[in-house]
Design a protein around this motif. Structure first.
Motif, PDB file in Angstrom:
ATOM      1  N   ARG A  18      -6.957 -45.220   6.752  1.00  0.00           N
ATOM      2  CA  ARG A  18      -6.751 -44.881   5.345  1.00  0.00           C
ATOM      3  C   ARG A  18      -8.058 -44.732   4.577  1.00  0.00           C
ATOM      4  O   ARG A  18      -8.054 -44.356   3.406  1.00  0.00           O
ATOM      5  N   LEU A  19      -9.172 -45.037   5.207  1.00  0.00           N
ATOM      6  CA  LEU A  19     -10.455 -45.119   4.510  1.00  0.00           C
ATOM      7  C   LEU A  19     -10.839 -43.810   3.821  1.00  0.00           C
ATOM      8  O   LEU A  19     -11.196 -43.798   2.632  1.00  0.00           O
ATOM      9  N   THR A  20     -10.782 -42.702   4.539  1.00  0.00           N
ATOM     10  CA  THR A  20     -11.192 -41.418   3.970  1.00  0.00           C
ATOM     11  C   THR A  20     -10.325 -41.037   2.781  1.00  0.00           C
ATOM     12  O   THR A  20     -10.839 -40.637   1.721  1.00  0.00           O
ATOM     13  N   GLU A  21      -9.005 -41.192   2.922  1.00  0.00           N
ATOM     14  CA  GLU A  21      -8.095 -40.844   1.830  1.00  0.00           C
ATOM     15  C   GLU A  21      -8.269 -41.772   0.636  1.00  0.00           C
ATOM     16  O   GLU A  21      -8.217 -41.332  -0.515  1.00  0.00           O
ATOM     17  N   CYS A  22      -8.497 -43.059   0.896  1.00  0.00           N
ATOM     18  CA  CYS A  22      -8.710 -44.016  -0.195  1.00  0.00           C
ATOM     19  C   CYS A  22      -9.959 -43.672  -0.993  1.00  0.00           C
ATOM     20  O   CYS A  22      -9.949 -43.704  -2.234  1.00  0.00           O
ATOM     21  N   LYS A  23     -11.039 -43.342  -0.298  1.00  0.00           N
ATOM     22  CA  LYS A  23     -12.272 -42.958  -0.988  1.00  0.00           C
ATOM     23  C   LYS A  23     -12.053 -41.708  -1.828  1.00  0.00           C
ATOM     24  O   LYS A  23     -12.506 -41.627  -2.978  1.00  0.00           O
ATOM     25  N   LYS A  24     -11.359 -40.742  -1.253  1.00  0.00           N
ATOM     26  CA  LYS A  24     -11.092 -39.496  -1.963  1.00  0.00           C
ATOM     27  C   LYS A  24     -10.297 -39.746  -3.236  1.00  0.00           C
ATOM     28  O   LYS A  24     -10.647 -39.250  -4.317  1.00  0.00           O
ATOM     29  N   GLU A  25      -9.225 -40.534  -3.139  1.00  0.00           N
ATOM     30  CA  GLU A  25      -8.380 -40.817  -4.300  1.00  0.00           C
ATOM     31  C   GLU A  25      -9.105 -41.659  -5.331  1.00  0.00           C
ATOM     32  O   GLU A  25      -8.964 -41.438  -6.540  1.00  0.00           O
ATOM     33  N   TYR A  26      -9.894 -42.623  -4.873  1.00  0.00           N
ATOM     34  CA  TYR A  26     -10.605 -43.491  -5.810  1.00  0.00           C
ATOM     35  C   TYR A  26     -11.648 -42.717  -6.613  1.00  0.00           C
ATOM     36  O   TYR A  26     -11.720 -42.838  -7.839  1.00  0.00           O
ATOM     37  N   TRP A  27     -12.451 -41.897  -5.964  1.00  0.00           N
ATOM     38  CA  TRP A  27     -13.495 -41.170  -6.687  1.00  0.00           C
ATOM     39  C   TRP A  27     -12.891 -40.076  -7.562  1.00  0.00           C
ATOM     40  O   TRP A  27     -13.451 -39.757  -8.624  1.00  0.00           O
ATOM     41  N   LYS A  28     -11.754 -39.556  -7.172  1.00  0.00           N
ATOM     42  CA  LYS A  28     -11.035 -38.623  -8.036  1.00  0.00           C
ATOM     43  C   LYS A  28     -10.585 -39.337  -9.299  1.00  0.00           C
ATOM     44  O   LYS A  28     -10.690 -38.809 -10.414  1.00  0.00           O
TER      45      LYS A  28
ATOM     46  N   LYS B 211      -2.459 -47.167  -1.583  1.00  0.00           N
ATOM     47  CA  LYS B 211      -2.156 -48.071  -0.475  1.00  0.00           C
ATOM     48  C   LYS B 211      -3.362 -48.078   0.451  1.00  0.00           C
ATOM     49  O   LYS B 211      -3.652 -47.101   1.121  1.00  0.00           O
ATOM     50  N   ILE B 212      -4.094 -49.195   0.453  1.00  0.00           N
ATOM     51  CA  ILE B 212      -5.323 -49.275   1.238  1.00  0.00           C
ATOM     52  C   ILE B 212      -5.093 -49.862   2.622  1.00  0.00           C
ATOM     53  O   ILE B 212      -5.941 -49.757   3.506  1.00  0.00           O
ATOM     54  N   HIS B 213      -3.921 -50.478   2.802  1.00  0.00           N
ATOM     55  CA  HIS B 213      -3.612 -51.175   4.058  1.00  0.00           C
ATOM     56  C   HIS B 213      -2.110 -51.404   4.061  1.00  0.00           C
ATOM     57  O   HIS B 213      -1.469 -51.391   2.995  1.00  0.00           O
ATOM     58  N   SER B 214      -1.522 -51.615   5.211  1.00  0.00           N
ATOM     59  CA  SER B 214      -0.083 -51.906   5.252  1.00  0.00           C
ATOM     60  C   SER B 214       0.243 -53.172   4.473  1.00  0.00           C
ATOM     61  O   SER B 214       1.378 -53.370   4.048  1.00  0.00           O
ATOM     62  N   SER B 215      -0.773 -54.012   4.247  1.00  0.00           N
ATOM     63  CA  SER B 215      -0.564 -55.273   3.527  1.00  0.00           C
ATOM     64  C   SER B 215      -0.962 -55.224   2.058  1.00  0.00           C
ATOM     65  O   SER B 215      -0.690 -56.171   1.321  1.00  0.00           O
ATOM     66  N   TYR B 216      -1.616 -54.126   1.613  1.00  0.00           N
ATOM     67  CA  TYR B 216      -2.143 -54.095   0.252  1.00  0.00           C
ATOM     68  C   TYR B 216      -1.837 -52.788  -0.475  1.00  0.00           C
ATOM     69  O   TYR B 216      -2.051 -51.697   0.054  1.00  0.00           O
ATOM     70  N   LEU B 217      -1.366 -52.947  -1.695  1.00  0.00           N
ATOM     71  CA  LEU B 217      -1.232 -51.845  -2.640  1.00  0.00           C
ATOM     72  C   LEU B 217      -2.115 -52.223  -3.822  1.00  0.00           C
ATOM     73  O   LEU B 217      -1.883 -53.240  -4.473  1.00  0.00           O
ATOM     74  N   CYS B 218      -3.146 -51.427  -4.093  1.00  0.00           N
ATOM     75  CA  CYS B 218      -4.194 -51.855  -5.030  1.00  0.00           C
ATOM     76  C   CYS B 218      -4.261 -50.934  -6.251  1.00  0.00           C
ATOM     77  O   CYS B 218      -4.156 -49.709  -6.139  1.00  0.00           O
ATOM     78  N   ASN B 219      -4.447 -51.551  -7.409  1.00  0.00           N
ATOM     79  CA  ASN B 219      -4.601 -50.810  -8.662  1.00  0.00           C
ATOM     80  C   ASN B 219      -6.066 -50.379  -8.795  1.00  0.00           C
ATOM     81  O   ASN B 219      -6.967 -51.215  -8.892  1.00  0.00           O
ATOM     82  N   MET B 220      -6.307 -49.070  -8.820  1.00  0.00           N
ATOM     83  CA  MET B 220      -7.679 -48.563  -8.877  1.00  0.00           C
ATOM     84  C   MET B 220      -8.414 -48.964 -10.153  1.00  0.00           C
ATOM     85  O   MET B 220      -9.647 -48.946 -10.192  1.00  0.00           O
TER      86      MET B 220
ATOM     87  N   SER C  41     -17.745 -49.740   3.237  1.00  0.00           N
ATOM     88  CA  SER C  41     -17.441 -49.116   4.528  1.00  0.00           C
ATOM     89  C   SER C  41     -16.065 -49.472   5.074  1.00  0.00           C
ATOM     90  O   SER C  41     -15.371 -48.621   5.641  1.00  0.00           O
ATOM     91  N   THR C  42     -15.633 -50.722   4.906  1.00  0.00           N
ATOM     92  CA  THR C  42     -14.324 -51.126   5.447  1.00  0.00           C
ATOM     93  C   THR C  42     -13.475 -51.890   4.435  1.00  0.00           C
ATOM     94  O   THR C  42     -12.449 -52.464   4.796  1.00  0.00           O
ATOM     95  N   SER C  43     -13.891 -51.920   3.182  1.00  0.00           N
ATOM     96  CA  SER C  43     -13.183 -52.735   2.198  1.00  0.00           C
ATOM     97  C   SER C  43     -13.392 -52.202   0.783  1.00  0.00           C
ATOM     98  O   SER C  43     -14.269 -51.366   0.538  1.00  0.00           O
ATOM     99  N   CYS C  44     -12.584 -52.693  -0.129  1.00  0.00           N
ATOM    100  CA  CYS C  44     -12.808 -52.398  -1.549  1.00  0.00           C
ATOM    101  C   CYS C  44     -13.119 -53.711  -2.258  1.00  0.00           C
ATOM    102  O   CYS C  44     -12.528 -54.758  -1.968  1.00  0.00           O
TER     103      CYS C  44
END
Length: 231
Positions: free
Chosen positions: A216-226, A182-191, A199-202
């Motif tokens: 959510r930026l820090t957590e999103c980056k962490k989950e994506y690179w994992k 979940k990258i935003h309250s409006s978006y659930l994205c398939n990695m 910096s502010t988007s995928c």
């Protein structure tokens, strides 16, 4: 219930395959082990297996001989070769298997093959949606992202966009069960479809750019690179 047949006469490989299956399959799982190709052929006539993992070099008959008969029984995409005989990979394509896994890289390649197969064919691989009063299934692995705009929810897939009267929280279970964040309250994205995170988007492979909430930026980056490291 996911029913898997493993046909191999190598005890070490059998133990490794059994462990990998039980570790990576979250569904109810039943695994039948066959150490001879003929034993599998006898059982497969009466048993409906979802997936068959098949060695090529066995003591009684060749895995290709087994595959030739099994393939006629409706398998193919549900067949994964697991073999030391890397030189036979092109010959194996005759049977249109889902994957060819090399035993010397079993711990690396089989988990990827199992995850990919589950995404395509597992019991939890689809969601049911109602669109224009028609109910049908959408493959989860085909969903690029889910978007909420006002009181409407849009499922963006690789082929279509479906508009539903649903809430985002109705689909947040996908975060635990699949490759979504979940990258935003409006978006659930398939990695699977994220090319990179800036910096502010995928940025998606299709060229779309989705905003990431600052909190959510820090957590999103962490989950994506994992996710990228374990693919």
């Amino acid at each position: 219930m996911l029913k898997v047949a493993v046909c191999d006469d190598d005890e070490k490989a059998i133990n490794s395959i059994r462990f990998i299956l039980r570790y990576f399959v979250n569904e109810n799982l039943e695994v039948d082990i066959f150490r001879k190709g003929r034993d599998l052929l006898e059982k497969v006539e009466d048993e409906d297996y979802n997936l068959i993992l098949l060695d090529i070099d066995m003591s009684d008959i060749s895995g290709f001989d087994v595959a030739r008969k099994v393939f006629r029984m409706k398998y193919g995409d549900n067949l994964i070769f697991v073999s030391n005989m890397d030189n036979l990979v092109y010959e194996a394509l005759e049977f249109r298997p889902f994957r060819f896994v090399r035993k010397k890289f079993l711990d690396e390649e089989l988990p990827k093959a199992i995850r990919a197969w589950l995404d395509m064919y597992g019991e939890n691989s689809h969601i049911e949606v109602v669109f224009d009063n028609i109910s049908f299934k959408v493959r989860i692995s085909d969903i690029v992202y889910i978007e909420v705009n006002g009181h409407e929810l849009f499922i963006h897939t690789t082929e279509d966009i479906y508009k539903l009267r649903k809430r985002m929280r109705d689909f947040e279970y996908l975060i635990e069960q699949s490759t979504f964040i979940k990258i935003h309250s409006s978006y659930l994205c398939n990695m699977m479809f994220i090319k990179t995170i800036e910096s502010t988007s995928c940025v998606l492979y299709n060229g779309e750019v989705l905003k990431i909430a600052q909190k959510r930026l820090t957590e999103c980056k962490k989950e994506y690179w994992k996710f990228v490291r374990t693919r």
